[in-house]
Design an enzyme around this catalytic site. Structure first.
Site, PDB file in Angstrom:
ATOM      1  CG  HIS A 120     -24.938 -35.526   7.000  1.00  0.00           C
ATOM      2  ND1 HIS A 120     -23.714 -35.654   6.397  1.00  0.00           N
ATOM      3  CD2 HIS A 120     -25.330 -36.792   7.288  1.00  0.00           C
ATOM      4  CE1 HIS A 120     -23.378 -36.939   6.346  1.00  0.00           C
ATOM      5  NE2 HIS A 120     -24.340 -37.642   6.883  1.00  0.00           N
ATOM      6  CB  CYS A 151     -39.667 -22.080  25.614  1.00  0.00           C
ATOM      7  SG  CYS A 151     -38.296 -23.156  25.126  1.00  0.00           S
ATOM      8  N   GLY A 188     -17.015 -35.437  -4.807  1.00  0.00           N
ATOM      9  CA  GLY A 188     -16.392 -34.785  -3.663  1.00  0.00           C
ATOM     10  C   GLY A 188     -16.700 -35.378  -2.311  1.00  0.00           C
ATOM     11  CB  THR A 189     -18.317 -37.951  -0.720  1.00  0.00           C
ATOM     12  OG1 THR A 189     -18.375 -38.523   0.595  1.00  0.00           O
ATOM     13  CG2 THR A 189     -18.643 -39.020  -1.754  1.00  0.00           C
TER      14      THR A 189
HETATM   15  N1  APR Z   1     -13.465 -31.236  -5.855  1.00  0.00           N
HETATM   16  C1  APR Z   1     -13.900 -32.526  -5.652  1.00  0.00           C
HETATM   17  N2  APR Z   1     -13.527 -33.284  -4.577  1.00  0.00           N
HETATM   18  C2  APR Z   1     -12.652 -32.720  -3.711  1.00  0.00           C
HETATM   19  C3  APR Z   1     -12.149 -31.397  -3.870  1.00  0.00           C
HETATM   20  C4  APR Z   1     -12.600 -30.654  -5.001  1.00  0.00           C
HETATM   21  N3  APR Z   1     -12.192 -29.403  -5.236  1.00  0.00           N
HETATM   22  N4  APR Z   1     -11.305 -31.133  -2.824  1.00  0.00           N
HETATM   23  C5  APR Z   1     -11.293 -32.268  -2.049  1.00  0.00           C
HETATM   24  N5  APR Z   1     -12.102 -33.211  -2.583  1.00  0.00           N
HETATM   25  C6  APR Z   1     -12.408 -34.553  -2.074  1.00  0.00           C
HETATM   26  C7  APR Z   1     -11.355 -35.182  -1.192  1.00  0.00           C
HETATM   27  O1  APR Z   1     -10.403 -35.904  -1.957  1.00  0.00           O
HETATM   28  C8  APR Z   1     -12.195 -36.125  -0.320  1.00  0.00           C
HETATM   29  O2  APR Z   1     -12.344 -37.393  -0.943  1.00  0.00           O
HETATM   30  O3  APR Z   1     -13.553 -34.418  -1.262  1.00  0.00           O
HETATM   31  C9  APR Z   1     -13.560 -35.432  -0.250  1.00  0.00           C
HETATM   32  C10 APR Z   1     -13.884 -34.757   1.074  1.00  0.00           C
HETATM   33  O4  APR Z   1     -13.992 -35.773   2.024  1.00  0.00           O
HETATM   34  P1  APR Z   1     -14.465 -35.428   3.531  1.00  0.00           P
HETATM   35  O5  APR Z   1     -13.770 -34.238   4.006  1.00  0.00           O
HETATM   36  O6  APR Z   1     -14.343 -36.713   4.288  1.00  0.00           O
HETATM   37  O7  APR Z   1     -16.002 -35.008   3.351  1.00  0.00           O
HETATM   38  P2  APR Z   1     -17.313 -35.919   3.196  1.00  0.00           P
HETATM   39  O8  APR Z   1     -17.026 -37.157   2.429  1.00  0.00           O
HETATM   40  O9  APR Z   1     -18.373 -35.048   2.705  1.00  0.00           O
HETATM   41  O10 APR Z   1     -17.590 -36.309   4.741  1.00  0.00           O
HETATM   42  C11 APR Z   1     -18.755 -37.045   5.022  1.00  0.00           C
HETATM   43  O11 APR Z   1     -18.433 -36.782   7.373  1.00  0.00           O
HETATM   44  O12 APR Z   1     -17.684 -35.446   9.002  1.00  0.00           O
HETATM   45  C12 APR Z   1     -18.818 -35.942   8.454  1.00  0.00           C
HETATM   46  O13 APR Z   1     -20.991 -35.010   8.468  1.00  0.00           O
HETATM   47  C13 APR Z   1     -19.708 -34.855   7.918  1.00  0.00           C
HETATM   48  O14 APR Z   1     -20.980 -34.841   5.852  1.00  0.00           O
HETATM   49  C14 APR Z   1     -19.731 -35.122   6.404  1.00  0.00           C
HETATM   50  C15 APR Z   1     -19.366 -36.588   6.328  1.00  0.00           C
END
Ligand code: APR
Length: 249
Positions: A120, A151, A188-189
Site C-alpha cells: 500500500h 511546479c 496482525g491483519t
Molecule cells: N498484534 C497482532 N495483531 C494485532 C494486535 C497486536 N498487538 N493488535 C491488533 N491486532 C490485529 C487485530 O485483531 C486485527 O485483526 O490486527 C488486525 C488489524 O486489522 P485492521 O485494522 O483491519 O488492519 P489491516 O488488516 O492491516 O487493514 C488492511 O485496510 O484500511 C486499509 O489500507 C488499510 O492496509 C490497511 C488495510
C-alpha cells in the site's frame, strides 16, 4: 511451549521458503492504531470521506489538515517493536524471505528486513499530482498545507487510497512470492481488504501452510489457515524466535 507455537516452529524449520504478510496489528505495539476495531483510525475518520482518492482530489487541504496530519505525528515518531525485529531475526536465521506488508510505516525496513514489498505504499514519500516529482514528507512545511511543488502542483502521499489500484510491481511480486512459498506467516491483519487478503489463499491453493498471529480469529482462521497463535505480535514473535533458536542450535 504452547502447542500452537510448537506447530508453527515445526512448519518454519521444515520450510524451504517462508514469506510473511503483515498488517496494522504488527505496528500496534509501536503506538500506531489499527484501522478497524475500538480506538481505530476508521472509527475516527470515515474512510470513504477521508481515505478515498476522490475525497483527496475533491479537497486535498481538508485531507492534509485532518487524516494526514493525524497520521504524520504518529507514523513519523514510531519505532519498530519485537514483532518487526522477530521477522528480521528469522530472515537472518535463513527462515524468512519476502515480507509483504500492507503497512505504510516503513518499520520492517527499520527493523532490518531486507526484502519488503510495500503493498500500500509508504507514508514517508510524497509525489506531485502534476509533474510526478517525489519528495520526502519531512521536507515539506507542515504549516503550509496542502504542500505544493515548485511546479505549482499539490503533493499527495505515496500510499494507496481506497478507489486506487495496487502498484502493479508490488502486486506481481506479492502474487509470485505467495505462489512460491510453502509457509506463510500472517501477522496482525484482519484479512478483510482485497487484494492483500487473497495472498494467503493463493499460498494455500499451492499447498503452503498458513500460520496466523493475531489476538483475534479472522476470516482465514480454520478455513485458509492451519494454525492461529492467539496473542500480540511482539510477544508471540519473541516466543517463536526463541523457540526456533533453541531448536536450531
Ligand atoms: N498484534 C497482532 N495483531 C494485532 C494486535 C497486536 N498487538 N493488535 C491488533 N491486532 C490485529 C487485530 O485483531 C486485527 O485483526 O490486527 C488486525 C488489524 O486489522 P485492521 O485494522 O483491519 O488492519 P489491516 O488488516 O492491516 O487493514 C488492511 O485496510 O484500511 C486499509 O489500507 C488499510 O492496509 C490497511 C488495510
Amino acid at each position: 511451549m504452547r502447542e500452537e507455537i510448537a506447530k508453527a516452529v515445526e512448519y518454519l524449520l521444515s520450510s524451504r521458503r517462508t514469506v510473511a504478510l503483515t498488517g496494522a496489528g504488527i505496528s500496534v505495539e509501536s503506538g500506531i492504531p489499527p484501522f478497524r476495531g475500538p480506538g481505530s483510525l476508521w472509527e475516527k475518520f470515515d474512510p470513504m470521506e477521508y481515505a478515498h482518492i476522490n475525497a483527496f482530489l475533491k479537497d486535498p487541504e481538508k485531507i492534509w489538515k485532518t487524516l494526514i496530519a493525524e497520521m504524520r505525528d504518529v507514523l513519523m515518531n514510531a519505532a519498530p517493536n519485537a514483532g518487526h525485529f522477530g521477522l528480521a531475526r528469522l530472515e537472518k536465521l535463513g527462515l524468512m524471505g519476502t515480507v509483504i506488508t500492507q503497512n505504510i510505516d516503513g518499520l520492517h525496513q527499520k527493523a532490518g528486513s531486507t526484502d519488503v514489498i510495500e503493498f500500500h505504499g509508504n507514508f514517508a514519500w510524497l509525489s506531485c499530482l502534476e509533474c510526478g516529482i517525489r519528495k520526502e514528507i519531512g521536507q515539506v512545511n507542515a504549516a503550509d498545507l496542502p504542500p505544493r511543488c515548485d511546479c505549482g502542483g499539490i503533493f499527495r502521499p505515496d500510499c494507496v487510497f481506497f478507489g486506487e489500484l495496487i502498484p502493479p510491481e508490488a502486486l506481481d511480486r506479492s502474487q509470485q512470492a505467495s505462489a512460491q512459498c510453502d509457509v506463510m506467516l500472517v501477522v496482525g491483519t484482519s484479512a478483510t481488504v482485497q487484494p492483500a487478503a487473497y495472498m494467503p489463499v493463493i499460498a494455500r491453493q499451492r499447498g503452503a501452510a498458513i500460520i496466523e498471529i493475531n489476538p483475534e480469529p479472522t476470516p482465514l482462521t480454520g478455513t485458509t489457515s492451519q494454525v492461529l497463535v492467539q496473542g500480540k505480535a511482539g510477544e508471540v514473535m519473541n516466543e517463536l524466535v526463541s523457540a526456533v533458536e533453541s531448536l536450531k542450535k
